[in-house]
Design an enzyme around this catalytic site. Structure first.
Site, PDB file in Angstrom:
ATOM      1  N   CYS B 188     -13.694  30.507  23.710  1.00  0.00           N
ATOM      2  CA  CYS B 188     -15.070  30.331  24.162  1.00  0.00           C
ATOM      3  C   CYS B 188     -15.177  29.045  24.960  1.00  0.00           C
ATOM      4  O   CYS B 188     -14.554  28.046  24.627  1.00  0.00           O
ATOM      5  CB  CYS B 188     -15.978  30.257  22.935  1.00  0.00           C
ATOM      6  N   CYS B 259     -13.098  -2.953  47.299  1.00  0.00           N
ATOM      7  CA  CYS B 259     -11.889  -3.189  46.503  1.00  0.00           C
ATOM      8  C   CYS B 259     -12.198  -3.993  45.239  1.00  0.00           C
ATOM      9  O   CYS B 259     -11.287  -4.248  44.448  1.00  0.00           O
ATOM     10  CB  CYS B 259     -10.817  -3.891  47.336  1.00  0.00           C
ATOM     11  N   CYS B 309      30.797 -10.128  33.954  1.00  0.00           N
ATOM     12  CA  CYS B 309      32.044 -10.344  34.688  1.00  0.00           C
ATOM     13  C   CYS B 309      31.799 -11.019  36.033  1.00  0.00           C
ATOM     14  O   CYS B 309      30.852 -10.703  36.727  1.00  0.00           O
ATOM     15  CB  CYS B 309      32.722  -9.001  34.895  1.00  0.00           C
TER      16      CYS B 309
HETATM   17 ZN   LIG Z   1     -18.350  29.508  21.130  1.00  0.00          ZN
HETATM   18 ZN   LIG Z   2     -12.200  -5.527  49.760  1.00  0.00          ZN
END
Ligand SMILES: [Zn+2]
Ligand SMILES: [Zn+2]
Ligand SMILES: [Zn+2]
Ligand SMILES: [Zn+2]
Ligand SMILES: [Zn+2]
Ligand SMILES: [Zn+2]
Ligand SMILES: [Zn+2]
Lengths: 157, 584
Positions: B188, B259, B309
């Protein structure tokens, strides 16, 4: 905790009652811990897993069934959505699509369905996923059948 | 209008400063006025300027929202949608959430294909009642409960109230996904709306749900964002496509809406992102390169050592085998020199002090680092100056202006030229700061652009220093004692003039950077040659040399800077010596 125990007990009784109803699934509750279950499922017919019997292990959280059980294959299986080493299963209903109306029995059914219909786009087993995605169905099937024979069938002799 | 200034607090002025460079305020006064410092004929324009500023504020391209505003807007959207679609409030809310709170999108989709929208959102046409029997089986706990202790969504699938509580609680704990909750029955997809939550969940979960709903209204909406200042709970509603991204929150934090970094016009968001990443990674990056890689003595590519090494084999095709410590050929090594984990040739050389640890490589890294440091220091200095100027502005507004008004017997409204000067300083420090990030990324080989940029930046910076000096130092005199009216009037003319001149310089700078320094024509070049900009890095690093003589080996023009690791590579290299990143 009490609710999950009660619910698991209901499932336990249901399994006992239904034992003969679903011949492909055999759920067994750990003798001493109702939160640990195992299951034996039959590989679906017309798949490379046909004839094999695969064992699953269930670890059930205390918040069950509000949270899903953790399930993994104990039997080695070559399948795109099953981790080859750990047996971990990538299946949506075991993660974000879980519903508390699911049962351990229905989880087993879903896993059998997954064996028959792999989802190569969310692979846990890359080799297997790549074979399927590149269309090498025969390659995938022969690998899967080989592992079924090796790991999921009673040894002869 | 003028008396507005008396009641203005710091946060208001913050929002003004960022409007200075909006397209509408740009007044092309002609650059010549800037050159002529004796000509401070701006006092008459003062009231006009402030009118521009005030009208600018009225048409700003964003709105600051507090929690009450957000709830109000959300409620208005939900209510009007439920009226238009003649559906319930709960359904309208689910629809809006599904379409990220875009009313027009809901309208569009709903009237195009109501059926599929209903299916996608989980809205059933009409309520299905639970089976009409005294007791029902709960689909979660598998217990039988009286019908009265059970509930269902519009689909009629019955679950006991205790299981509902757990179901909703689990979803709310998982996060904002609870806003898209569906009926627990796997087959459902009936949506669970806020009415069910309010009816069935515990209070704590109801509150969390309502909080997620509020957050979603901001976070899932393309036009709104939270203010990124720590602890700030205001959101900004931005008019898309309306020019400058700089916005100023009521908490006094100014930031770029795009930004969410601090306001950085005229520098692009991508430059700011690179610069910030660089500031965080620079020291570590350089040290890492110095510590972990050496150039192969044969092919000069950087080689990383990741095992104990000392026997190093260069990557194909070179495959040169050498000693990590002394960089000598491995043929001369082995048991004699101390085996694979030491090198006594190296130890001996080091003891004698003969061995000079990869001199050239260090030299190169140093050049890169110096160049970066040059820009970083100036960026950071302007940042600090701006903070100081902000504090000073606040101080003037809260106490000094009143004091000055008393000492010089001038109404405070007549002293707003001081506030304007400080606002200009604060804004210019911000712009100037970011031009150093811009300068760092301006390619070295674009000589004409660099010259033009450095010329504009130099002029703007010089103007700003004069203004800052005047606003800070000269003001002090007038705070101490009363001076003749004439003298104070001269100060007013001077400061207002410097404010205006500096504004012009910065407008030129901002416009030039925003147009990518495109109008570098022959005229500009003449301009720049007559300026002796102090920010020419080549002149700084090669004292005694003519700044423009690109033939000297010391000159930075003979290097290119790796985009990835900033290493200064000789121009003959096609790939970076440090990280092998290809030159572009
Ligand atoms: Zn349901
Ligand atoms: Zn910006
Ligand atoms: Zn229940
Ligand atoms: Zn804020
Ligand atoms: Zn090499
Ligand atoms: Zn050596
Ligand atoms: Zn590099």
């Amino acid at each position: 905790m009490q609710a999950s125990r009660a619910r698991l007990f209901k499932e336990y009784k249901e399994v006992q009652r239904e034992k003969s109803v679903d011949p492909d699934i055999q759920l067994v509750c750990d003798d001493s811990n109702i939160f640990k279950w195992t299951a034996l499922i039959k590989g679906p017919s017309e798949t490379p897993y046909e004839g094999g019997v695969f064992q699953l292990a269930f670890a059930i959280p205390e918040q069950y069934p509000l949270l899903p059980p953790q399930v993994r294959f104990l039997t080695k299986i070559f399948h795109p959505n099953v981790h080859f080493k750990t047996g971990e299963i990538c299946l949506d209903i075991l993660k974000n699509a879980w519903s508390p109306a699911w049962t351990l029995q229905s989880v087993c059914r879903a896993i059998i369905a997954l064996m028959a219909h792999p989802e190569p786009d969310s692979p846990l087993n890359c080799d297997s996923g790549n074979l399927l995605r590149s269309g090498d169905i025969r390659g995938y099937q022969s690998m899967a059948r080989m592992y079924t024979r090796l790991a999921a069938m009673p040894k002869k002799g | 209008m003028e008396s507005d200034y008396d009641t203005q607090d710091a946060s208001d002025t913050e929002s003004m400063e960022d409007d200075f460079y909006s397209e509408e305020t740009v007044v092309r006064d002609g650059e010549d006025e800037g050159e002529d410092e004796g000509k401070y004929g701006f006092s008459d324009n003062e009231s006009d300027d402030s009118d521009v500023i005030v009208s600018e504020r009225l048409q700003q391209n964003y709105t600051v929202l507090d929690e009450t505003d957000i709830r109000q807007r959300q409620e208005d959207d939900i209510r009007s949608l439920s009226m238009v679609l003649s559906t319930s409030r709960v359904h309208a809310c689910l629809l809006l959430r599904h379409f990220n709170w875009s009313v027009s999108k809901v309208h569009e989709e709903w009237f195009a294909d109501e059926e599929s929208v209903r299916r996608a959102v989980g809205l059933l046409g009409k309520q299905v009642e639970m089976p009409n029997v005294a007791e029902l089986l709960c689909g979660i706990c598998f217990e039988v409960h009286p019908r009265t202790a059970m509930s269902s969504a519009a689909c009629g699938h019955p679950f006991c109230d205790s299981c509902w509580r757990g179901y909703i609680g689990t979803a709310v704990t998982n996060g904002p996904g609870c806003l898209m909750l569906r009926c627990p029955d796997p087959s459902c997809s009936a949506a669970i709306g806020q009415d069910m939550i309010d009816m069935l969940a515990i209070d704590e979960d109801k509150q969390k749900y309502s909080h997620y709903l509020l957050r979603s209204f901001i976070e899932n909406n393309r036009k709104t964002k939270w203010c990124p200042a720590p602890g700030c709970e205001f959101a900004i509603d931005f008019v898309m496509g309306s020019g400058s991204y700089d916005v100023s929150c009521n908490c006094s934090h100014s930031f770029c809406w795009n930004c969410t970094e601090e306001a950085h016009r005229p520098v692009e968001c991508s430059t700011v992102a690179k610069w910030i990443l660089k500031n965080s990674a620079e020291s570590e990056n350089m040290n890492w390169i110095l510590a972990n890689s050496k150039p192969c003595p044969k092919c000069k590519r950087p080689i990383e050592k990741n095992q104990g090494c000392m026997h190093i084999t260069c990557t194909p095709p070179c495959k040169h085998e050498f000693c990590w410590l002394c960089l000598g050929s491995w043929i001369e090594h082995g048991e004699r020199t101390g085996g694979f984990y030491a090198c006594n040739r190296y130890e001996a050389a080091k003891e004698e002090g003969v061995y000079d640890e990869s001199e050239r490589r260090r030299e190169m890294a140093k050049n890169s680092l110096e160049r970066y440091t040059h820009y970083y220091e100036r960026w950071a200095t302007n940042q600090r100056s701006r903070q100081k100027a902000l504090a000073q502005l606040h101080n003037i507004q809260t106490e000094k202006l009143e004091k000055l008004s008393k000492i010089q017997c001038q109404p405070e409204s007549q002293l707003k030229f001081i506030i304007e000067a400080m606002l200009q300083v604060v804004e210019c420090r911000r712009v100037l700061k970011w031009t150093y990030a811009y300068g760092y990324y301006l390619p070295e080989h674009e000589h004409a652009k660099r010259q033009f940029f450095e010329y504009l930046q130099g002029e703007a910076e010089a103007g700003l220093e004069r203004l800052h000096q005047c606003a800070e130092k000269e003001l002090r005199v007038y705070l101490e004692a009363e001076v003749p009216m004439k003298e104070f009037a001269d100060f007013r003319v001077k400061l207002a003039g410097l404010t205006s001149v500096t504004r012009n310089y910065f407008q030129n700078l901002v416009q030039a950077l925003e147009s990518g320094l495109e109008d570098v024509g022959p005229n500009r070049q003449t301009n720049s040659s007559k300026s002796s900009s102090s920010k020419n890095i080549s002149s700084k690093n090669s004292p005694g040399n003519s700044p423009k003589s690109s033939t000297t080996t010391n000159n930075f023009d003979n290097y290119w800077y790796c985009e990835r690791c900033t290493f200064a590579n000789p121009s003959s290299n096609q790939a970076c010596e440090m990280c092998e990143h290809r030159r572009h």
